[in-house]
Design an enzyme around this catalytic site. Sequence first.
Site, PDB file in Angstrom:
ATOM      1  CE  LYS A  31     -20.733  -7.998  15.461  1.00  0.00           C
ATOM      2  NZ  LYS A  31     -21.937  -7.660  14.630  1.00  0.00           N
ATOM      3  NE  ARG A  91      -2.517  -7.554  -4.441  1.00  0.00           N
ATOM      4  CZ  ARG A  91      -3.188  -7.888  -3.528  1.00  0.00           C
ATOM      5  NH1 ARG A  91      -2.925  -7.814  -2.288  1.00  0.00           N
ATOM      6  NH2 ARG A  91      -4.658  -8.093  -3.433  1.00  0.00           N
ATOM      7  CG  HIS A 134      -1.880  -1.046   1.451  1.00  0.00           C
ATOM      8  ND1 HIS A 134      -2.146  -1.838   2.430  1.00  0.00           N
ATOM      9  CD2 HIS A 134      -2.765  -1.411   0.559  1.00  0.00           C
ATOM     10  CE1 HIS A 134      -3.263  -2.691   2.394  1.00  0.00           C
ATOM     11  NE2 HIS A 134      -3.654  -2.422   1.046  1.00  0.00           N
ATOM     12  CB  SER A 169      -4.303  -6.587   4.589  1.00  0.00           C
ATOM     13  OG  SER A 169      -3.962  -5.483   4.247  1.00  0.00           O
TER      14      SER A 169
END
Length: 162
Positions: free
Chosen positions: A43, A92, A19, A130
Site C-alpha cells: 500500500k 549506486r 533506471h 524513486s
Amino acid sequence: MKPNVCVYPGSFDPVTLGHLDIIKRACAIFAEVRVAVLNNPDKTKAFSVEERIAMLEKACQNLPNVRIDSFSGLLVSYMRKTGAGIVIRGLRSAGDFETEFQMAQMNSRLNESVESLFMMTSPGYAYISSSIIKQIASFGGDISAFVPDCILPEIIERFQNR
Ligand code: PNS
C-alpha cells in the site's frame, strides 16, 4: 547458446533517469531487455502497477529492444517461468551493494541457474532514487532533472493532489 535476454526487475515507483540509464546500457549488451515491475501487495506505493508500466512504456518508447512486463511473487519464479537466466541491477553505493549482495546470493540459492549482473550507475545518477524523488515532489520541489520529461507531468500531478 549464449543468453541474449536479461531481466531488469524493480519497483519503478516511478522510473527515474537512473533506471533509464541502466536500461539503455543493458540494451547495448543484450538483444532484449525485459523490464519487470514488481506487483506484490504494497500500500505504500505512490503509483499502481498499471501506472508504473505505462510510465516505463512512455520512457522506453524509443528503445525497440525493451519489453515491459510485471511479476508477482518471487523473482526466481518469474525467471523460471519466462526461461530468462540473467538479472541486471544497478549499483549506486556501498549501501546498495549490501542489499544487492544478499539478494543475489539468495536468488542464486533459490534458483542456481539465475545469474545476477551489476552495472555501476553513471556518475550523474548516483544520488537519485524513486523514494527521494517522491519526497521532493511531495514538498513541491523541482524533480525535472531526475525523471524522464515525458512522465514529469503525471508525477507532479500525483503529488499535487495528495
Ligand atoms: O526497485 P527495488 O524495489 O529495489 O527492487 C527490488 C526487487 C523488486 C528486485 C526485489 O524486491 C524482488 O526481487 N522482489 C521480489 C520478491 C523476491 O523474489 N524476494 C526475494 C529476493 S532475495
